[in-house]
Scaffold this active site. Structure first.
Site, PDB file in Angstrom:
ATOM      1  N   GLY A 105      -2.878  -1.406   6.371  1.00 46.09           N
ATOM      2  CA  GLY A 105      -2.367  -0.551   5.312  1.00 46.09           C
ATOM      3  C   GLY A 105      -3.374  -0.070   4.288  1.00 46.09           C
ATOM      4  O   GLY A 105      -3.258   1.040   3.784  1.00 46.09           O
ATOM      5  N   GLU A 164      -5.224  -4.164  -1.489  1.00 46.94           N
ATOM      6  CA  GLU A 164      -3.966  -3.990  -0.744  1.00 46.94           C
ATOM      7  C   GLU A 164      -3.361  -2.626  -1.037  1.00 46.94           C
ATOM      8  O   GLU A 164      -3.522  -2.103  -2.143  1.00 46.94           O
ATOM      9  CB  GLU A 164      -2.959  -5.056  -1.191  1.00 46.94           C
ATOM     10  CG  GLU A 164      -2.910  -6.262  -0.307  1.00 46.94           C
ATOM     11  CD  GLU A 164      -2.248  -6.006   1.035  1.00 46.94           C
ATOM     12  OE1 GLU A 164      -2.218  -4.861   1.493  1.00 46.94           O
ATOM     13  OE2 GLU A 164      -1.752  -6.971   1.635  1.00 46.94           O
ATOM     14  N   ASP A 165      -2.618  -2.093  -0.076  1.00 44.76           N
ATOM     15  CA  ASP A 165      -1.865  -0.874  -0.379  1.00 44.76           C
ATOM     16  C   ASP A 165      -0.609  -1.201  -1.175  1.00 44.76           C
ATOM     17  O   ASP A 165      -0.222  -0.458  -2.058  1.00 44.76           O
ATOM     18  CB  ASP A 165      -1.529  -0.079   0.900  1.00 44.76           C
ATOM     19  CG  ASP A 165      -0.754  -0.889   1.930  1.00 44.76           C
ATOM     20  OD1 ASP A 165      -0.791  -2.136   1.872  1.00 44.76           O
ATOM     21  OD2 ASP A 165      -0.115  -0.278   2.796  1.00 44.76           O
ATOM     22  N   ASP A 168       4.533  -6.698  -1.946  1.00 43.73           N
ATOM     23  CA  ASP A 168       5.993  -6.709  -1.830  1.00 43.73           C
ATOM     24  C   ASP A 168       6.452  -8.127  -2.154  1.00 43.73           C
ATOM     25  O   ASP A 168       6.573  -8.499  -3.321  1.00 43.73           O
ATOM     26  CB  ASP A 168       6.361  -6.256  -0.404  1.00 43.73           C
ATOM     27  CG  ASP A 168       7.820  -5.901  -0.229  1.00 43.73           C
ATOM     28  OD1 ASP A 168       8.664  -6.740  -0.558  1.00 43.73           O
ATOM     29  OD2 ASP A 168       8.133  -4.803   0.254  1.00 43.73           O
ATOM     30  N   THR A 169       6.648  -8.963  -1.158  1.00 36.03           N
ATOM     31  CA  THR A 169       7.038 -10.350  -1.452  1.00 36.03           C
ATOM     32  C   THR A 169       5.880 -11.147  -2.055  1.00 36.03           C
ATOM     33  O   THR A 169       6.080 -12.158  -2.707  1.00 36.03           O
ATOM     34  CB  THR A 169       7.479 -11.085  -0.174  1.00 36.03           C
ATOM     35  OG1 THR A 169       6.357 -11.198   0.708  1.00 36.03           O
ATOM     36  CG2 THR A 169       8.596 -10.344   0.526  1.00 36.03           C
ATOM     37  N   GLY A 170       4.658 -10.698  -1.792  1.00 39.72           N
ATOM     38  CA  GLY A 170       3.480 -11.417  -2.268  1.00 39.72           C
ATOM     39  C   GLY A 170       2.941 -12.407  -1.251  1.00 39.72           C
ATOM     40  O   GLY A 170       1.867 -12.991  -1.447  1.00 39.72           O
ATOM     41  N   THR A 172       1.626 -12.105   1.776  1.00 40.67           N
ATOM     42  CA  THR A 172       0.339 -11.783   2.420  1.00 40.67           C
ATOM     43  C   THR A 172      -0.824 -12.105   1.482  1.00 40.67           C
ATOM     44  O   THR A 172      -1.781 -12.792   1.854  1.00 40.67           O
ATOM     45  CB  THR A 172       0.301 -10.284   2.816  1.00 40.67           C
ATOM     46  OG1 THR A 172       1.420  -9.987   3.641  1.00 40.67           O
ATOM     47  CG2 THR A 172      -0.988  -9.942   3.542  1.00 40.67           C
ATOM     48  N   LEU A 173      -0.716 -11.628   0.252  1.00 41.43           N
ATOM     49  CA  LEU A 173      -1.829 -11.839  -0.678  1.00 41.43           C
ATOM     50  C   LEU A 173      -2.000 -13.299  -1.059  1.00 41.43           C
ATOM     51  O   LEU A 173      -3.131 -13.770  -1.220  1.00 41.43           O
ATOM     52  CB  LEU A 173      -1.623 -10.992  -1.931  1.00 41.43           C
ATOM     53  CG  LEU A 173      -2.203  -9.595  -1.815  1.00 41.43           C
ATOM     54  CD1 LEU A 173      -1.815  -8.770  -3.019  1.00 41.43           C
ATOM     55  CD2 LEU A 173      -3.721  -9.630  -1.656  1.00 41.43           C
ATOM     56  N   LYS A 196       5.497  -3.720  -5.919  1.00 42.44           N
ATOM     57  CA  LYS A 196       6.969  -3.699  -5.878  1.00 42.44           C
ATOM     58  C   LYS A 196       7.457  -5.023  -6.450  1.00 42.44           C
ATOM     59  O   LYS A 196       7.860  -5.936  -5.730  1.00 42.44           O
ATOM     60  CB  LYS A 196       7.419  -3.520  -4.426  1.00 42.44           C
ATOM     61  CG  LYS A 196       8.819  -2.996  -4.275  1.00 42.44           C
ATOM     62  CD  LYS A 196       9.313  -3.114  -2.857  1.00 42.44           C
ATOM     63  CE  LYS A 196       8.662  -2.181  -1.877  1.00 42.44           C
ATOM     64  NZ  LYS A 196       9.253  -2.294  -0.515  1.00 42.44           N
TER      65      LYS A 196
END
Ligand SMILES: O=P(O)(O)OC[C@H]1O[C@H](OP(=O)(O)OP(=O)(O)O)[C@H](O)[C@@H]1O
Ligand code: HPA
Length: 222
Positions: A105, A164-165, A168-170, A172-173, A196
């Protein structure tokens, strides 16, 4: 973030292009489109001129009929990316920086961003790490697939900026930050084009974000 252009291409994303929220019907596969959730909004007619829609650059290609609303125009995104580059440059002045773009992404956002990093750090490396949990859907599977080819040794003692692009939930990061810290990074910070916040499940905070976005599935248009 999947993207659309005149035709819809799987996995294509853009930092320089516009970000839109999608509405419309369930798509058979990602190869031809974007996501899957009807937002119950009227779909703009293909005849509707792009400049009649909010925030959209009149020179942009026509909006895909499944896109509900354009959130951020190309110009607005480009200006913000340049601003982020300057803020990041000031923060890392005199330091050894490794920018790690999260694939797929963030590939375009990462390249747009690093062009604007100024003042220059003492050294600047750019690398990419593939992480994926959404597959072809709009919900995270919860299992983050990481590309084992990334050389973790390369970040030891360096300042890492994860790019990151979208957050969302966080999940991945959070996973990637842990990985970089475990590899001996001197510091780990995050820059994300979109945040988000309403969907956060794991407490990740980005030092720099382009824009906050609503709780919709977002796509890039270019
Ligand atoms: O905050 P989270 O809920 O973890 O979601 C954010 C992640 O999801 C997307 O990647 P995706 O899994 O779709 O992989 P891709 O970029 O290769 O398509 C996006 O590019 C982020 O990496
Ligand atoms: O809203 C989104 N759009 C695209 N990719 C994503 N990955 C997590 N959330 C999103």
């Amino acid at each position: 973030m999947a993207g659309v252009s005149g035709t819809c291409l799987a996995g294509q994303r853009s930092a320089a292009g516009a970000c839109a929220r999608r509405t419309g019907r369930l798509a058979p596969s990602r190869a031809l489109t974007l996501i899957t959730r009807s937002l119950g909004r009227p779909v703009p007619s293909p005849e509707q001129p792009p400049h009649s829609q909010p925030h959209l650059n009149p020179k942009s290609p026509p909006v895909h009929p499944e896109i509900g609303q354009v959130l951020f125009s190309e110009e607005v995104i480009a200006a913000r990316v340049a601003e982020l580059g300057r803020l990041i440059g000031q923060d890392y002045r005199g330091r050894e920086l490794v920018v790690v773009g999260v694939l797929k992404g963030a590939f375009m956002f990462t390249s747009d961003l690093v062009r604007h990093v100024y003042p220059f750090p003492a050294s600047l490396e750019v690398d990419f790490l593939k992480a994926s949990s959404y597959g072809t859907g709009t919900q995270s599977s919860g299992a983050i697939q990481l590309d084992s080819g990334f050389r973790l040794g390369s970040v030891a003692g360096k300042h890492v900026l994860l790019v990151e692009d979208i957050i969302d939930t966080g999940a991945t990061l959070a996973r990637l930050a842990e990985l970089m810290e475990g590899a001996g990074a001197a510091s780990v910070k995050v820059c994300a084009l979109l945040d988000k916040k309403a969907r956060r499940r794991v407490p990740v905070v980005a030092e720099w974000t382009g824009f906050e976005c609503p709780d919709e599935f977002i796509v890039g248009v270019r």
